[in-house]
Motif scaffolding. Structure first.
Motif, short mmCIF file in Angstrom:
data_model
loop_
_atom_site.label_atom_id
_atom_site.label_comp_id
_atom_site.label_asym_id
_atom_site.label_seq_id
_atom_site.Cartn_x
_atom_site.Cartn_y
_atom_site.Cartn_z
N CYS A 151 0.83 -1.21 0.00
CA CYS A 151 0.00 0.00 0.00
C CYS A 151 0.87 1.26 0.00
CB CYS A 151 -0.94 0.00 1.20
SG CYS A 151 -2.29 -1.19 1.09
N LEU A 152 1.93 1.26 0.80
CA LEU A 152 2.83 2.40 0.81
C LEU A 152 3.51 2.59 -0.55
CD1 LEU A 152 4.71 2.38 4.25
CD2 LEU A 152 3.05 4.04 3.43
N ALA A 153 3.93 1.47 -1.15
CA ALA A 153 4.61 1.54 -2.44
C ALA A 153 3.68 2.07 -3.53
CB ALA A 153 5.16 0.17 -2.82
N LYS A 154 2.42 1.64 -3.49
CA LYS A 154 1.44 2.08 -4.51
C LYS A 154 0.77 3.39 -4.13
CE LYS A 154 -0.83 -1.78 -4.24
NZ LYS A 154 -1.81 -2.86 -4.46
N ARG A 155 1.00 3.85 -2.89
CA ARG A 155 0.37 5.06 -2.37
C ARG A 155 -1.15 4.95 -2.44
NH1 ARG A 155 4.21 9.76 -5.15
NH2 ARG A 155 6.18 9.00 -4.30
N HIS A 156 -1.64 3.79 -2.11
CA HIS A 156 -3.08 3.56 -2.11
C HIS A 156 -3.42 2.58 -1.00
CE1 HIS A 156 -7.16 2.88 -3.49
NE2 HIS A 156 -6.93 1.59 -3.43
N PHE A 157 -4.44 2.93 -0.22
CA PHE A 157 -4.90 2.07 0.86
C PHE A 157 -6.36 1.69 0.61
CE2 PHE A 157 -1.22 4.07 2.65
CZ PHE A 157 -0.69 3.13 3.52
N PRO A 158 -6.77 0.48 0.99
CA PRO A 158 -8.13 0.02 0.73
C PRO A 158 -9.17 0.57 1.70
CG PRO A 158 -6.92 -1.69 1.88
CD PRO A 158 -5.94 -0.57 1.63
N PHE A 159 -8.90 1.72 2.27
CA PHE A 159 -9.84 2.36 3.18
C PHE A 159 -9.56 3.85 3.19
CE2 PHE A 159 -6.31 0.43 5.57
CZ PHE A 159 -5.69 1.58 6.05
N SER A 160 -10.48 4.61 3.74
CA SER A 160 -10.28 6.06 3.82
C SER A 160 -9.09 6.36 4.72
CB SER A 160 -11.54 6.73 4.39
OG SER A 160 -12.64 6.49 3.54
N LEU A 161 -8.26 7.27 4.26
CA LEU A 161 -7.05 7.59 5.01
C LEU A 161 -7.39 8.21 6.36
CD1 LEU A 161 -4.73 9.05 2.23
CD2 LEU A 161 -4.81 6.73 3.14
N VAL A 162 -6.66 7.78 7.36
CA VAL A 162 -6.85 8.33 8.71
C VAL A 162 -6.39 9.78 8.70
CG1 VAL A 162 -6.29 8.06 11.14
CG2 VAL A 162 -6.45 6.05 9.65
N SER A 163 -7.18 10.65 9.30
CA SER A 163 -6.90 12.08 9.22
C SER A 163 -5.62 12.48 9.94
CB SER A 163 -8.09 12.88 9.80
OG SER A 163 -8.34 12.48 11.14
N SER A 164 -5.41 11.99 11.14
CA SER A 164 -4.23 12.40 11.90
C SER A 164 -3.97 11.41 13.02
CB SER A 164 -4.44 13.81 12.47
OG SER A 164 -5.55 13.82 13.35
N GLY A 165 -2.95 11.71 13.80
CA GLY A 165 -2.67 10.92 14.99
C GLY A 165 -1.76 9.74 14.78
N GLY A 166 -1.27 9.55 13.55
CA GLY A 166 -0.41 8.41 13.29
C GLY A 166 1.05 8.75 13.48
N HIS A 167 1.90 7.76 13.24
CA HIS A 167 3.34 7.93 13.41
C HIS A 167 4.06 8.19 12.10
CE1 HIS A 167 1.91 5.29 16.77
NE2 HIS A 167 2.55 6.22 17.46
N LEU A 168 3.32 8.30 10.99
CA LEU A 168 3.91 8.58 9.69
C LEU A 168 3.32 9.89 9.18
CD1 LEU A 168 5.67 7.79 7.27
CD2 LEU A 168 3.75 6.47 6.38
N GLU A 169 4.15 10.90 9.12
CA GLU A 169 3.67 12.22 8.71
C GLU A 169 3.14 12.18 7.28
OE1 GLU A 169 5.33 16.81 8.27
OE2 GLU A 169 6.60 15.24 9.13
N GLY A 170 1.90 12.61 7.13
CA GLY A 170 1.30 12.66 5.80
C GLY A 170 0.84 11.33 5.27
N GLY A 171 0.81 10.30 6.10
CA GLY A 171 0.40 8.98 5.61
C GLY A 171 -0.13 8.11 6.73
N VAL A 172 -0.42 6.87 6.39
CA VAL A 172 -0.95 5.89 7.35
C VAL A 172 0.21 5.10 7.95
CG1 VAL A 172 -2.43 3.88 7.64
CG2 VAL A 172 -3.10 5.70 6.06
N CYS A 173 0.31 5.11 9.26
CA CYS A 173 1.38 4.34 9.91
C CYS A 173 0.95 2.88 10.06
CB CYS A 173 1.75 4.94 11.26
SG CYS A 173 0.51 4.73 12.54
N PHE A 174 1.86 2.04 10.47
CA PHE A 174 1.60 0.60 10.50
C PHE A 174 0.51 0.24 11.51
CE2 PHE A 174 2.86 -3.72 12.11
CZ PHE A 174 2.41 -4.41 11.00
N CYS A 175 0.54 0.83 12.69
CA CYS A 175 -0.47 0.46 13.68
C CYS A 175 -1.86 0.93 13.25
CB CYS A 175 -0.10 0.97 15.07
SG CYS A 175 0.12 2.75 15.21
N GLN A 176 -1.95 2.05 12.54
CA GLN A 176 -3.23 2.48 11.99
C GLN A 176 -3.73 1.49 10.94
OE1 GLN A 176 -2.08 6.43 10.69
NE2 GLN A 176 -3.29 7.39 12.32
N TYR A 177 -2.81 1.01 10.11
CA TYR A 177 -3.18 0.04 9.07
C TYR A 177 -3.68 -1.25 9.70
CZ TYR A 177 -2.60 -3.19 5.13
OH TYR A 177 -2.80 -4.14 4.16
#
Length: 422
Positions: free
Chosen positions: A385-411
């Protein structure tokens, strides 16, 4: 520490060719050990385009250094590159598919040379092709586009500007490695890709660390161990496929032998009672139909088996990639199984996510095991998902550990809403 150049079209206004020849745009003075205004690094496959640019630069009084003319015979490529970079004010990289595959890895192979290049010399990346996989350590830079009609004017504007003056407008300081967090690297391709069927798991080089990972993988044995885990899938598949082939072939030959033997015996029996023709024709037709049905049944079974085998092999490779990621995550690297012959590589920090697991499962006392379980079950999909820059769900707005993206625990949290721990 001198900064790394970032060329932004908004910062460079188009100018006429004549104005670029004027005194306000004369080449910077070479001082100290400097012998060249720019060192140009490019692949030999891009020779024609690059030499055309070099000729235009030199016609404007710029001293250009490049390997075909200026490398000293008898010295290694890295020694020559190091000296040329030291003696040049700026570094121009002509980025193409072949350059990233070959010459860039030479630059990365020597860590001290690469660090010196980034920290002391402005870098001007030129994107020669639109779909070039950008090297990890250049991901934070913007580029000059070779297809831009104003490309030469923008390039000359930068080359004519002294390094110390670039600091005020078009450059940013060298960034720490965290800026590459979540960035995709060049994917790994199976060494036997051309020989693979669609359902065969590929075999990946587990003897040497790829050049692009030399600056990332500190413990090369960890990488080799991880790749051996993935290669076990292909080794098991070859063994299973061999046994299955023998069983299917034996059954088919046995069925064919029974049918043909029955036809021969029945025809012989009918011939003894002097009524061979109508019965023989009917029996022969029956035998042909049986043979046809048996053959088609075998082909149908083979097609279904191949489809199931493809899914099973891909699932096995994804699981193996998850196990490999338990090892590679310590090196800030994750592998994702994109297909049976291609693995995605992602540079990502998981320290924050690991701490999240430690806090969540602190009372159970098995936080470490739960984190490894999550890596095994979900890290391959996360890397893809990170490599394709596409996740099979709506991106989490904030609070993750990856700036500007979905972190592993959110995934993992999102996936557990629809999936179960394996």
């Amino acid at each position: 520490m001198d900064p790394v150049i970032v060329v932004d079209a908004a910062d460079i206004q188009p100018e006429s060719t004549e104005s670029l020849r004027g005194p306000l745009h004369a080449p910077p003075t070479l001082t100290g050990s400097e012998r060249h205004h720019v060192f140009v690094s490019y692949s030999s496959t891009d020779n024609q385009w690059t030499h055309s640019i070099i000729n235009q630069l030199e016609s404007r009084r710029l001293q250009v250094c490049y390997h075909e003319r200026d490398f000293t015979p008898g010295r290694t490529v890295l020694e020559n590159m190091s000296e040329c970079i030291q003696e040049s004010q700026k570094v121009l990289l002509v980025l193409s598919q072949e350059f990233v595959r070959s010459r860039w890895c030479l630059l990365e192979a020597n860590m001290s040379l690469f660090r010196d290049c980034l920290e002391r010399k402005p870098i001007i990346p030129v994107l020669l092709e639109p779909d070039v996989p950008i090297p990890l350590h250049l991901c934070h830079l913007t580029y000059l586009d070779a297809s831009d009609p104003g490309f030469l004017k923008k390039l000359l504007k930068v080359l004519y500007t002294p390094n110390q003056q670039l600091q005020s407008s078009t450059v940013v300081p060298f960034q720490p490695p965290s800026i590459y967090n979540g960035k995709a690297l060049q994917p790994l391709v199976a060494v036997d890709e051309e020989e693979l069927n669609k359902y065969d798991p590929g075999h990946f080089n587990d003897m040497n660390v790829p050049d692009q990972l030399h600056l990332i993988i500190e413990d090369q044995e960890k990488y080799k161990q991880a790749m051996r885990i993935i290669n076990r899938v292909s080794e098991i598949h070859l063994m299973t496929w061999s046994i299955t082939n023998k069983v299917l072939l034996t059954l088919f030959l046995l069925l064919l032998f029974i049918i043909l033997t029955g036809i021969v015996i029945y025809l012989f029996t009918e011939a003894l009672v002097h009524n061979p023709f109508p019965v023989s024709i009917g029996l022969l037709g029956f035998g042909i139909v049986c043979f046809y049905m048996a053959g088609n049944g075998l082909l149908f079974y083979g097609a279904i088996w191949k489809k199931d085998q493809k899914k099973n092999n891909l699932r096995a490779m994804q699981k193996a990639a998850g196990e490999a990621n338990i090892i590679l995550s310590e090196e800030k690297l994750l592998i994702g199984c994109m297909s049976n012959s291609k693995l995605s590589l992602v540079y990502v920090f998981l320290d924050g996510c690991k701490q999240e697991f430690a806090e969540t499962f602190s009372e159970d006392g098995n936080a470490e095991d739960m984190f490894k379980k999550a890596l095994k079950c979900f890290s391959s999909g996360y890397a893809c998902c990170l490599a394709k820059r596409h996740f099979p769900f709506s991106l989490v707005s904030s609070g993750g550990h990856l700036e500007g993206g979905v972190c592993f625990c959110q995934y993992v949290s999102q996936q557990l809403r629809t999936e179960q721990w394996e």
